[in-house]
Design a protein around this motif. Structure first.
Motif, PDB file in Angstrom:
ATOM      1  N   ALA A   1      55.216  32.738 -68.596  1.00 37.59           N
ATOM      2  CA  ALA A   1      55.614  33.836 -67.443  1.00 37.59           C
ATOM      3  C   ALA A   1      55.564  33.100 -66.286  1.00 37.59           C
ATOM      4  O   ALA A   1      56.471  33.304 -64.922  1.00 37.59           O
ATOM      5  CB  ALA A   1      53.736  34.524 -67.205  1.00 37.59           C
ATOM      6  N   MET A   2      55.600  32.045 -66.297  1.00 39.42           N
ATOM      7  CA  MET A   2      55.553  30.276 -65.010  1.00 39.42           C
ATOM      8  C   MET A   2      57.057  30.248 -65.555  1.00 39.42           C
ATOM      9  O   MET A   2      57.870  29.856 -64.136  1.00 39.42           O
ATOM     10  CB  MET A   2      54.491  28.897 -65.068  1.00 39.42           C
ATOM     11  CG  MET A   2      53.133  29.609 -64.836  1.00 39.42           C
ATOM     12  SD  MET A   2      52.233  28.282 -65.094  1.00 39.42           S
ATOM     13  CE  MET A   2      52.703  26.912 -65.311  1.00 39.42           C
ATOM     14  N   GLY A   3      57.462  29.865 -66.922  1.00 44.83           N
ATOM     15  CA  GLY A   3      58.703  29.286 -66.663  1.00 44.83           C
ATOM     16  C   GLY A   3      60.053  31.009 -66.364  1.00 44.83           C
ATOM     17  O   GLY A   3      61.031  30.642 -65.367  1.00 44.83           O
TER      18      GLY A   3
ATOM     19  N   VAL B   1      63.939  33.128 -62.109  1.00 46.38           N
ATOM     20  CA  VAL B   1      64.466  34.071 -62.028  1.00 46.38           C
ATOM     21  C   VAL B   1      64.382  33.771 -60.826  1.00 46.38           C
ATOM     22  O   VAL B   1      65.267  34.136 -59.509  1.00 46.38           O
ATOM     23  CB  VAL B   1      63.359  35.140 -62.019  1.00 46.38           C
ATOM     24  CG1 VAL B   1      63.295  36.959 -60.804  1.00 46.38           C
ATOM     25  CG2 VAL B   1      62.695  36.587 -63.506  1.00 46.38           C
ATOM     26  N   LEU B   2      63.311  33.639 -59.877  1.00 39.52           N
ATOM     27  CA  LEU B   2      63.448  32.692 -58.055  1.00 39.52           C
ATOM     28  C   LEU B   2      64.614  32.092 -58.316  1.00 39.52           C
ATOM     29  O   LEU B   2      65.632  32.126 -57.350  1.00 39.52           O
ATOM     30  CB  LEU B   2      62.245  31.228 -57.768  1.00 39.52           C
ATOM     31  CG  LEU B   2      62.498  30.803 -56.920  1.00 39.52           C
ATOM     32  CD1 LEU B   2      62.433  32.187 -55.636  1.00 39.52           C
ATOM     33  CD2 LEU B   2      61.149  29.906 -56.886  1.00 39.52           C
TER      34      LEU B   2
ATOM     35  N   LYS C   1      61.835  41.103 -60.054  1.00 40.42           N
ATOM     36  CA  LYS C   1      61.108  40.941 -61.243  1.00 40.42           C
ATOM     37  C   LYS C   1      60.181  39.343 -61.008  1.00 40.42           C
ATOM     38  O   LYS C   1      59.479  39.038 -61.712  1.00 40.42           O
ATOM     39  CB  LYS C   1      62.409  39.877 -61.871  1.00 40.42           C
ATOM     40  CG  LYS C   1      63.158  40.881 -62.443  1.00 40.42           C
ATOM     41  CD  LYS C   1      64.635  41.164 -63.404  1.00 40.42           C
ATOM     42  CE  LYS C   1      65.718  42.493 -64.034  1.00 40.42           C
ATOM     43  NZ  LYS C   1      66.818  41.997 -63.928  1.00 40.42           N
ATOM     44  N   ARG C   2      60.637  38.568 -60.168  1.00 38.09           N
ATOM     45  CA  ARG C   2      59.942  37.454 -59.618  1.00 38.09           C
ATOM     46  C   ARG C   2      58.536  38.218 -59.680  1.00 38.09           C
ATOM     47  O   ARG C   2      57.701  37.228 -59.604  1.00 38.09           O
ATOM     48  CB  ARG C   2      60.218  36.774 -58.598  1.00 38.09           C
ATOM     49  CG  ARG C   2      59.519  35.513 -58.195  1.00 38.09           C
ATOM     50  CD  ARG C   2      60.328  35.183 -57.429  1.00 38.09           C
ATOM     51  NE  ARG C   2      60.251  35.342 -56.054  1.00 38.09           N
ATOM     52  CZ  ARG C   2      59.076  36.049 -55.391  1.00 38.09           C
ATOM     53  NH1 ARG C   2      57.820  35.054 -55.350  1.00 38.09           N
ATOM     54  NH2 ARG C   2      58.790  36.707 -54.062  1.00 38.09           N
ATOM     55  N   VAL C   3      58.530  39.417 -58.769  1.00 33.58           N
ATOM     56  CA  VAL C   3      56.709  39.613 -57.641  1.00 33.58           C
ATOM     57  C   VAL C   3      56.076  40.378 -59.368  1.00 33.58           C
ATOM     58  O   VAL C   3      55.324  39.346 -59.760  1.00 33.58           O
ATOM     59  CB  VAL C   3      56.977  40.887 -57.059  1.00 33.58           C
ATOM     60  CG1 VAL C   3      55.386  41.457 -57.167  1.00 33.58           C
ATOM     61  CG2 VAL C   3      57.921  39.747 -55.500  1.00 33.58           C
ATOM     62  N   LEU C   4      57.069  40.535 -60.896  1.00 37.24           N
ATOM     63  CA  LEU C   4      56.095  41.121 -61.650  1.00 37.24           C
ATOM     64  C   LEU C   4      55.644  39.609 -62.080  1.00 37.24           C
ATOM     65  O   LEU C   4      54.836  39.541 -63.170  1.00 37.24           O
ATOM     66  CB  LEU C   4      57.399  42.391 -62.338  1.00 37.24           C
ATOM     67  CG  LEU C   4      56.733  42.357 -63.384  1.00 37.24           C
ATOM     68  CD1 LEU C   4      56.105  43.208 -63.655  1.00 37.24           C
ATOM     69  CD2 LEU C   4      58.402  42.708 -64.694  1.00 37.24           C
TER      70      LEU C   4
ATOM     71  N   ALA D   1      52.617  38.632 -61.323  1.00 42.93           N
ATOM     72  CA  ALA D   1      51.884  39.311 -61.109  1.00 42.93           C
ATOM     73  C   ALA D   1      51.012  39.098 -62.952  1.00 42.93           C
ATOM     74  O   ALA D   1      49.661  38.601 -62.856  1.00 42.93           O
ATOM     75  CB  ALA D   1      51.709  40.062 -61.283  1.00 42.93           C
ATOM     76  N   VAL D   2      51.760  38.381 -64.095  1.00 48.90           N
ATOM     77  CA  VAL D   2      52.004  38.557 -65.296  1.00 48.90           C
ATOM     78  C   VAL D   2      51.165  37.060 -65.334  1.00 48.90           C
ATOM     79  O   VAL D   2      50.398  36.955 -65.773  1.00 48.90           O
ATOM     80  CB  VAL D   2      52.504  38.419 -66.142  1.00 48.90           C
ATOM     81  CG1 VAL D   2      52.324  38.089 -67.382  1.00 48.90           C
ATOM     82  CG2 VAL D   2      53.440  40.231 -66.315  1.00 48.90           C
ATOM     83  N   ALA D   3      51.769  35.970 -64.760  1.00 42.26           N
ATOM     84  CA  ALA D   3      50.614  34.360 -64.813  1.00 42.26           C
ATOM     85  C   ALA D   3      49.482  34.917 -63.880  1.00 42.26           C
ATOM     86  O   ALA D   3      48.738  34.323 -64.597  1.00 42.26           O
ATOM     87  CB  ALA D   3      52.051  33.438 -64.181  1.00 42.26           C
ATOM     88  N   ILE D   4      49.351  36.149 -63.023  1.00 38.29           N
ATOM     89  CA  ILE D   4      47.805  35.692 -62.425  1.00 38.29           C
ATOM     90  C   ILE D   4      46.758  36.804 -63.125  1.00 38.29           C
ATOM     91  O   ILE D   4      45.845  35.812 -63.430  1.00 38.29           O
ATOM     92  CB  ILE D   4      48.404  36.404 -60.681  1.00 38.29           C
ATOM     93  CG1 ILE D   4      48.583  35.760 -59.931  1.00 38.29           C
ATOM     94  CG2 ILE D   4      47.242  36.524 -60.739  1.00 38.29           C
ATOM     95  CD1 ILE D   4      49.444  36.698 -58.561  1.00 38.29           C
ATOM     96  N   VAL D   5      47.498  36.629 -63.746  1.00 38.29           N
ATOM     97  CA  VAL D   5      46.854  38.246 -65.032  1.00 38.29           C
ATOM     98  C   VAL D   5      46.011  36.903 -65.804  1.00 38.29           C
ATOM     99  O   VAL D   5      44.702  37.251 -66.205  1.00 38.29           O
ATOM    100  CB  VAL D   5      47.290  39.502 -64.925  1.00 38.29           C
ATOM    101  CG1 VAL D   5      46.372  40.236 -66.715  1.00 38.29           C
ATOM    102  CG2 VAL D   5      47.145  40.531 -64.381  1.00 38.29           C
TER     103      VAL D   5
END
Length: 68
Positions: free
Chosen positions: A12-14, A19-20, A44-47, A50-54
């Protein structure tokens, strides 16, 4: 389970970094006058963030549950 979550977090970080960079390149190209393409990259970046934070939250919950 913990290893799987860490692998998913790294993925997710990658994806967020990819995307950034793509969004910055799209913005720098200046071809998109309306800004729609940049907006899509931002969503897409925000998505992915959010996945990484979860995933971080899940890793912390699993780590806390295994201790005690």
């Amino acid at each position: 389970m913990n290893i799987l979550l860490i692998v998913l977090l790294v993925a997710a970080m990658g994806a967020t970094a990819y995307v950034l960079v793509r969004g910055v390149i799209a913005m720098a190209s200046g071809k998109d006058v309306t800004g729609q393409q940049q907006q899509n990259w931002m969503r897409k970046r925000v998505l992915f963030q959010a996945v990484a934070i979860v995933l971080v939250a899940l890793i912390l919950v699993v780590a806390g549950a295994s201790k005690g």
